[in-house]
Design a protein around this motif. Sequence first.
Motif, PDB file in Angstrom:
ATOM      1  N   TYR A   8       0.831  -1.212   0.000  1.00 27.45           N
ATOM      2  CA  TYR A   8       0.000   0.000   0.000  1.00 27.45           C
ATOM      3  C   TYR A   8       0.862   1.257   0.000  1.00 27.45           C
ATOM      4  O   TYR A   8       1.771   1.403   0.813  1.00 27.45           O
ATOM      5  CB  TYR A   8      -0.916   0.004   1.228  1.00 27.45           C
ATOM      6  N   ASP A   9       0.564   2.158  -0.930  1.00 25.62           N
ATOM      7  CA  ASP A   9       1.214   3.464  -1.017  1.00 25.62           C
ATOM      8  C   ASP A   9       0.101   4.504  -1.135  1.00 25.62           C
ATOM      9  O   ASP A   9      -0.632   4.520  -2.128  1.00 25.62           O
ATOM     10  CB  ASP A   9       2.147   3.522  -2.223  1.00 25.62           C
ATOM     11  N   ASP A  11      -0.028   7.544  -1.873  1.00 32.66           N
ATOM     12  CA  ASP A  11       0.001   8.437  -3.033  1.00 32.66           C
ATOM     13  C   ASP A  11      -0.509   7.769  -4.301  1.00 32.66           C
ATOM     14  O   ASP A  11      -0.872   8.465  -5.259  1.00 32.66           O
ATOM     15  CB  ASP A  11       1.417   8.964  -3.259  1.00 32.66           C
ATOM     16  N   ASN A  12      -0.508   6.448  -4.323  1.00 36.89           N
ATOM     17  CA  ASN A  12      -0.955   5.715  -5.509  1.00 36.89           C
ATOM     18  C   ASN A  12      -2.283   4.999  -5.298  1.00 36.89           C
ATOM     19  O   ASN A  12      -2.608   4.050  -6.029  1.00 36.89           O
ATOM     20  CB  ASN A  12       0.115   4.698  -5.928  1.00 36.89           C
ATOM     21  N   PHE A  13      -3.035   5.479  -4.299  1.00 39.61           N
ATOM     22  CA  PHE A  13      -4.330   4.854  -3.994  1.00 39.61           C
ATOM     23  C   PHE A  13      -5.387   5.958  -3.952  1.00 39.61           C
ATOM     24  O   PHE A  13      -5.603   6.582  -2.916  1.00 39.61           O
ATOM     25  CB  PHE A  13      -4.263   4.107  -2.664  1.00 39.61           C
ATOM     26  N   PRO A  14      -6.052   6.228  -5.072  1.00 41.41           N
ATOM     27  CA  PRO A  14      -6.985   7.361  -5.140  1.00 41.41           C
ATOM     28  C   PRO A  14      -8.217   7.185  -4.262  1.00 41.41           C
ATOM     29  O   PRO A  14      -8.670   6.063  -4.012  1.00 41.41           O
ATOM     30  CB  PRO A  14      -7.380   7.401  -6.624  1.00 41.41           C
ATOM     31  N   SER A 215       8.557   0.388  -1.220  1.00 43.11           N
ATOM     32  CA  SER A 215       9.095   1.752  -1.352  1.00 43.11           C
ATOM     33  C   SER A 215      10.415   1.933  -0.608  1.00 43.11           C
ATOM     34  O   SER A 215      10.608   2.912   0.124  1.00 43.11           O
ATOM     35  CB  SER A 215       8.063   2.768  -0.840  1.00 43.11           C
ATOM     36  N   ASP A 246       0.229  -4.932  -5.835  1.00 40.68           N
ATOM     37  CA  ASP A 246       0.080  -3.499  -5.635  1.00 40.68           C
ATOM     38  C   ASP A 246      -1.335  -3.230  -5.145  1.00 40.68           C
ATOM     39  O   ASP A 246      -2.302  -3.829  -5.651  1.00 40.68           O
ATOM     40  CB  ASP A 246       0.343  -2.774  -6.951  1.00 40.68           C
ATOM     41  N   ALA A 248      -3.537  -0.730  -5.369  1.00 34.34           N
ATOM     42  CA  ALA A 248      -4.542  -0.245  -6.317  1.00 34.34           C
ATOM     43  C   ALA A 248      -4.957  -1.347  -7.284  1.00 34.34           C
ATOM     44  O   ALA A 248      -6.146  -1.522  -7.573  1.00 34.34           O
ATOM     45  CB  ALA A 248      -4.001   0.965  -7.067  1.00 34.34           C
ATOM     46  N   SER A 249      -3.989  -2.119  -7.761  1.00 35.52           N
ATOM     47  CA  SER A 249      -4.303  -3.216  -8.680  1.00 35.52           C
ATOM     48  C   SER A 249      -5.162  -4.273  -7.997  1.00 35.52           C
ATOM     49  O   SER A 249      -6.130  -4.789  -8.579  1.00 35.52           O
ATOM     50  CB  SER A 249      -3.017  -3.853  -9.211  1.00 35.52           C
TER      51      SER A 249
END
Length: 259
Positions: A8-9, A11-14, A215, A246, A248-249
Amino acid sequence: MQVWAVIYDRDNFPDTLYHNALSLVDQTAQSKIKKFRRREDACRSLIGNLLPRVLLRKRGVPKDALAFATTDTGKPYCIAPGIDPPLGFNVTHDEGVVAMAFGTGDLGPPAFNVGVDVMQLKIPPYSTFADFVDSVSSQLTPLEHDLVLADIPQSEAVRRFYWIWTLKEAYTKALGMGLGFDFRRIQYNVPEEAVTIDGELARGWQFRKFEVAQSGNKYVGVAARFIGGRFLTIEDLDVGSLVCYDAASFVNRAVEELN
Protein backbone atom coordinates in the motif's frame (compact mmCIF):
# COMPACT_ATOMS: atom_id res chain seq x y z
CA MET A 1 0.20 -22.44 3.67
CA GLN A 2 0.27 -19.36 1.47
CA VAL A 3 0.60 -15.62 1.98
CA TRP A 4 -0.82 -12.75 -0.06
CA ALA A 5 0.88 -9.42 0.63
CA VAL A 6 -0.65 -6.17 -0.60
CA ILE A 7 1.77 -3.25 -0.91
CA TYR A 8 0.00 0.00 0.00
CA ASP A 9 1.21 3.46 -1.02
CA ARG A 10 -1.11 6.30 -0.09
CA ASP A 11 0.00 8.44 -3.03
CA ASN A 12 -0.95 5.72 -5.51
CA PHE A 13 -4.33 4.85 -3.99
CA PRO A 14 -6.98 7.36 -5.14
CA ASP A 15 -9.96 8.29 -2.98
CA THR A 16 -12.33 7.25 -5.76
CA LEU A 17 -11.02 3.69 -5.55
CA TYR A 18 -11.49 3.66 -1.76
CA HIS A 19 -15.12 4.77 -2.10
CA ASN A 20 -15.83 2.35 -4.96
CA ALA A 21 -14.51 -0.59 -2.94
CA LEU A 22 -16.08 0.30 0.40
CA SER A 23 -19.49 -1.01 -0.68
CA LEU A 24 -17.96 -4.45 -1.33
CA VAL A 25 -17.83 -5.27 2.38
CA ASP A 26 -20.74 -5.70 4.78
CA GLN A 27 -22.22 -2.88 6.83
CA THR A 28 -20.48 -3.95 10.04
CA ALA A 29 -17.09 -3.84 8.33
CA GLN A 30 -17.93 -0.52 6.67
CA SER A 31 -18.79 1.03 10.02
CA LYS A 32 -15.47 -0.07 11.53
CA ILE A 33 -13.51 1.18 8.52
CA LYS A 34 -15.21 4.59 8.58
CA LYS A 35 -14.25 5.11 12.23
CA PHE A 36 -10.58 5.51 11.30
CA ARG A 37 -9.59 9.17 11.30
CA ARG A 38 -6.63 8.71 8.95
CA ARG A 39 -7.43 7.66 5.40
CA GLU A 40 -4.40 5.35 5.20
CA ASP A 41 -5.65 3.41 8.25
CA ALA A 42 -9.10 3.10 6.66
CA CYS A 43 -7.54 1.89 3.40
CA ARG A 44 -5.45 -0.75 5.17
CA SER A 45 -8.54 -1.97 7.02
CA LEU A 46 -10.51 -2.06 3.77
CA ILE A 47 -7.79 -4.09 2.03
CA GLY A 48 -7.68 -6.47 5.00
CA ASN A 49 -11.42 -7.06 4.65
CA LEU A 50 -11.21 -7.55 0.89
CA LEU A 51 -8.42 -10.15 1.02
CA PRO A 52 -10.49 -13.10 2.35
CA ARG A 53 -13.42 -12.13 0.13
CA VAL A 54 -11.29 -12.26 -3.02
CA LEU A 55 -9.82 -15.57 -1.82
CA LEU A 56 -13.28 -17.09 -1.38
CA ARG A 57 -14.34 -15.93 -4.82
CA LYS A 58 -11.21 -17.61 -6.19
CA ARG A 59 -12.34 -20.78 -4.40
CA GLY A 60 -15.65 -20.60 -6.23
CA VAL A 61 -17.87 -19.19 -3.48
CA PRO A 62 -20.75 -17.14 -5.00
CA LYS A 63 -20.74 -13.42 -4.23
CA ASP A 64 -24.02 -13.62 -2.34
CA ALA A 65 -22.67 -16.44 -0.13
CA LEU A 66 -19.62 -14.58 1.23
CA ALA A 67 -20.14 -14.55 4.98
CA PHE A 68 -17.95 -14.24 8.06
CA ALA A 69 -18.23 -14.47 11.82
CA THR A 70 -15.86 -13.95 14.74
CA THR A 71 -14.90 -16.10 17.69
CA ASP A 72 -15.48 -14.94 21.26
CA THR A 73 -11.97 -13.45 21.19
CA GLY A 74 -12.63 -11.60 17.94
CA LYS A 75 -10.83 -13.79 15.40
CA PRO A 76 -12.66 -13.74 12.04
CA TYR A 77 -13.53 -16.93 10.18
CA CYS A 78 -15.53 -17.91 7.13
CA ILE A 79 -19.05 -19.31 7.42
CA ALA A 80 -19.74 -19.56 3.69
CA PRO A 81 -21.15 -23.01 2.89
CA GLY A 82 -19.54 -25.65 0.74
CA ILE A 83 -15.83 -24.91 1.26
CA ASP A 84 -14.07 -28.25 1.06
CA PRO A 85 -11.50 -28.66 2.47
CA PRO A 86 -12.15 -26.08 5.21
CA LEU A 87 -10.17 -22.85 4.99
CA GLY A 88 -8.29 -21.04 7.75
CA PHE A 89 -7.01 -17.51 7.31
CA ASN A 90 -5.60 -14.56 9.22
CA VAL A 91 -4.90 -10.96 8.25
CA THR A 92 -2.35 -8.47 9.57
CA HIS A 93 -0.82 -5.16 8.55
CA ASP A 94 2.02 -2.82 9.39
CA GLU A 95 2.67 0.52 7.71
CA GLY A 96 2.71 -0.17 3.94
CA VAL A 97 1.98 -3.91 3.92
CA VAL A 98 -1.29 -5.78 4.45
CA ALA A 99 -0.83 -9.57 4.53
CA MET A 100 -3.09 -12.60 4.72
CA ALA A 101 -1.96 -16.14 5.49
CA PHE A 102 -4.28 -18.98 4.57
CA GLY A 103 -4.30 -22.72 4.35
CA THR A 104 -6.31 -25.86 4.92
CA GLY A 105 -8.25 -25.74 8.15
CA ASP A 106 -6.74 -28.67 10.01
CA LEU A 107 -7.29 -28.06 13.73
CA GLY A 108 -8.99 -25.50 15.94
CA PRO A 109 -12.34 -24.89 14.23
CA PRO A 110 -14.23 -22.75 13.50
CA ALA A 111 -11.43 -20.18 12.91
CA PHE A 112 -8.68 -22.82 12.73
CA ASN A 113 -5.11 -22.36 13.99
CA VAL A 114 -3.68 -20.05 11.31
CA GLY A 115 -1.94 -16.79 12.18
CA VAL A 116 0.32 -14.22 10.56
CA ASP A 117 2.25 -11.11 11.45
CA VAL A 118 4.42 -8.71 9.46
CA MET A 119 6.53 -5.76 10.60
CA GLN A 120 8.80 -3.18 9.07
CA LEU A 121 12.48 -3.45 9.93
CA LYS A 122 13.03 -0.19 11.77
CA ILE A 123 14.08 1.33 15.07
CA PRO A 124 11.68 3.89 16.56
CA PRO A 125 12.86 7.48 16.08
CA TYR A 126 14.86 9.10 18.87
CA SER A 127 15.85 5.71 20.24
CA THR A 128 18.92 3.52 20.13
CA PHE A 129 18.45 -0.14 19.30
CA ALA A 130 19.56 -1.17 22.82
CA ASP A 131 17.02 1.19 24.40
CA PHE A 132 14.32 -0.11 22.05
CA VAL A 133 15.04 -3.71 23.03
CA ASP A 134 15.10 -2.81 26.71
CA SER A 135 11.68 -1.13 26.37
CA VAL A 136 10.13 -4.48 25.36
CA SER A 137 12.44 -6.76 27.30
CA SER A 138 9.54 -7.90 29.51
CA GLN A 139 8.20 -9.74 26.44
CA LEU A 140 11.51 -11.45 25.62
CA THR A 141 13.12 -14.43 27.30
CA PRO A 142 16.67 -13.96 28.63
CA LEU A 143 18.00 -15.99 25.69
CA GLU A 144 16.14 -13.84 23.15
CA HIS A 145 17.39 -10.68 24.84
CA ASP A 146 20.97 -11.93 24.58
CA LEU A 147 20.51 -12.99 20.96
CA VAL A 148 19.35 -9.58 19.75
CA LEU A 149 22.02 -7.71 21.73
CA ALA A 150 24.82 -10.07 20.71
CA ASP A 151 28.03 -8.84 19.08
CA ILE A 152 26.63 -8.85 15.54
CA PRO A 153 25.97 -6.08 13.00
CA GLN A 154 22.99 -3.94 14.02
CA SER A 155 21.15 -4.72 10.78
CA GLU A 156 21.26 -8.43 11.64
CA ALA A 157 20.25 -7.71 15.25
CA VAL A 158 17.20 -5.78 14.05
CA ARG A 159 16.23 -8.68 11.79
CA ARG A 160 16.60 -11.12 14.65
CA PHE A 161 14.39 -9.00 16.85
CA TYR A 162 11.60 -8.77 14.30
CA TRP A 163 11.79 -12.47 13.42
CA ILE A 164 11.28 -13.18 17.12
CA TRP A 165 8.48 -10.65 17.50
CA THR A 166 6.52 -11.62 14.38
CA LEU A 167 6.75 -15.31 15.25
CA LYS A 168 5.34 -14.65 18.72
CA GLU A 169 2.54 -12.56 17.23
CA ALA A 170 1.74 -15.15 14.55
CA TYR A 171 1.59 -17.93 17.16
CA THR A 172 -0.84 -16.08 19.43
CA LYS A 173 -2.97 -15.01 16.47
CA ALA A 174 -3.14 -18.62 15.32
CA LEU A 175 -4.47 -19.52 18.75
CA GLY A 176 -6.95 -16.65 18.50
CA MET A 177 -5.68 -15.22 21.78
CA GLY A 178 -3.89 -12.02 20.80
CA LEU A 179 -3.45 -9.45 23.55
CA GLY A 180 -2.94 -10.74 27.05
CA PHE A 181 -0.78 -13.74 26.14
CA ASP A 182 2.57 -13.61 27.94
CA PHE A 183 5.13 -13.49 25.14
CA ARG A 184 7.80 -14.85 27.47
CA ARG A 185 6.08 -18.23 27.28
CA ILE A 186 7.24 -18.36 23.64
CA GLN A 187 10.94 -18.56 22.86
CA TYR A 188 12.41 -18.40 19.38
CA ASN A 189 16.10 -19.27 19.14
CA VAL A 190 16.76 -17.72 15.73
CA PRO A 191 20.28 -19.11 15.06
CA GLU A 192 19.17 -22.65 15.92
CA GLU A 193 15.67 -22.32 14.40
CA ALA A 194 14.01 -23.71 17.51
CA VAL A 195 10.72 -22.64 19.09
CA THR A 196 9.61 -23.64 22.57
CA ILE A 197 6.35 -22.96 24.38
CA ASP A 198 6.54 -23.04 28.18
CA GLY A 199 9.94 -24.69 27.80
CA GLU A 200 8.72 -27.51 25.53
CA LEU A 201 9.36 -27.89 21.81
CA ALA A 202 6.44 -26.48 19.80
CA ARG A 203 5.51 -29.84 18.28
CA GLY A 204 2.83 -29.86 15.61
CA TRP A 205 3.48 -26.28 14.51
CA GLN A 206 4.53 -24.96 11.11
CA PHE A 207 6.21 -21.56 10.93
CA ARG A 208 6.87 -20.02 7.52
CA LYS A 209 9.09 -16.94 7.23
CA PHE A 210 8.83 -14.37 4.44
CA GLU A 211 10.17 -10.96 3.44
CA VAL A 212 8.52 -8.09 1.57
CA ALA A 213 9.86 -4.78 0.22
CA GLN A 214 7.80 -1.59 -0.07
CA SER A 215 9.10 1.75 -1.35
CA GLY A 216 12.61 1.07 -0.12
CA ASN A 217 11.42 -0.29 3.23
CA LYS A 218 11.99 -3.90 4.25
CA TYR A 219 9.51 -6.08 6.13
CA VAL A 220 9.71 -9.53 7.64
CA GLY A 221 6.80 -11.76 8.54
CA VAL A 222 5.89 -15.16 9.90
CA ALA A 223 2.87 -17.32 9.14
CA ALA A 224 1.96 -19.98 11.72
CA ARG A 225 -0.30 -23.03 11.54
CA PHE A 226 -0.97 -25.89 13.93
CA ILE A 227 -1.38 -29.22 12.13
CA GLY A 228 -0.67 -31.59 15.02
CA GLY A 229 1.86 -34.38 15.22
CA ARG A 230 5.33 -34.63 16.73
CA PHE A 231 7.32 -32.35 14.46
CA LEU A 232 8.11 -28.63 14.42
CA THR A 233 9.08 -26.99 11.13
CA ILE A 234 10.52 -23.50 10.65
CA GLU A 235 11.27 -22.72 7.02
CA ASP A 236 11.23 -19.92 4.49
CA LEU A 237 7.94 -19.73 2.64
CA ASP A 238 8.13 -21.73 -0.57
CA VAL A 239 8.68 -19.91 -3.84
CA GLY A 240 5.24 -19.32 -5.28
CA SER A 241 3.54 -19.41 -1.89
CA LEU A 242 4.13 -15.67 -1.38
CA VAL A 243 2.22 -13.47 -3.83
CA CYS A 244 2.63 -9.68 -3.70
CA TYR A 245 0.10 -7.23 -5.13
CA ASP A 246 0.08 -3.50 -5.64
CA ALA A 247 -2.79 -2.15 -3.53
CA ALA A 248 -4.54 -0.24 -6.32
CA SER A 249 -4.30 -3.22 -8.68
CA PHE A 250 -5.58 -5.61 -6.02
CA VAL A 251 -8.55 -3.43 -5.07
CA ASN A 252 -9.45 -2.88 -8.73
CA ARG A 253 -9.45 -6.67 -9.09
CA ALA A 254 -11.69 -6.93 -6.03
CA VAL A 255 -14.12 -4.43 -7.53
CA GLU A 256 -14.36 -6.54 -10.68
CA GLU A 257 -14.79 -9.85 -8.86
CA LEU A 258 -17.10 -8.76 -6.06
CA ASN A 259 -19.44 -6.34 -7.82
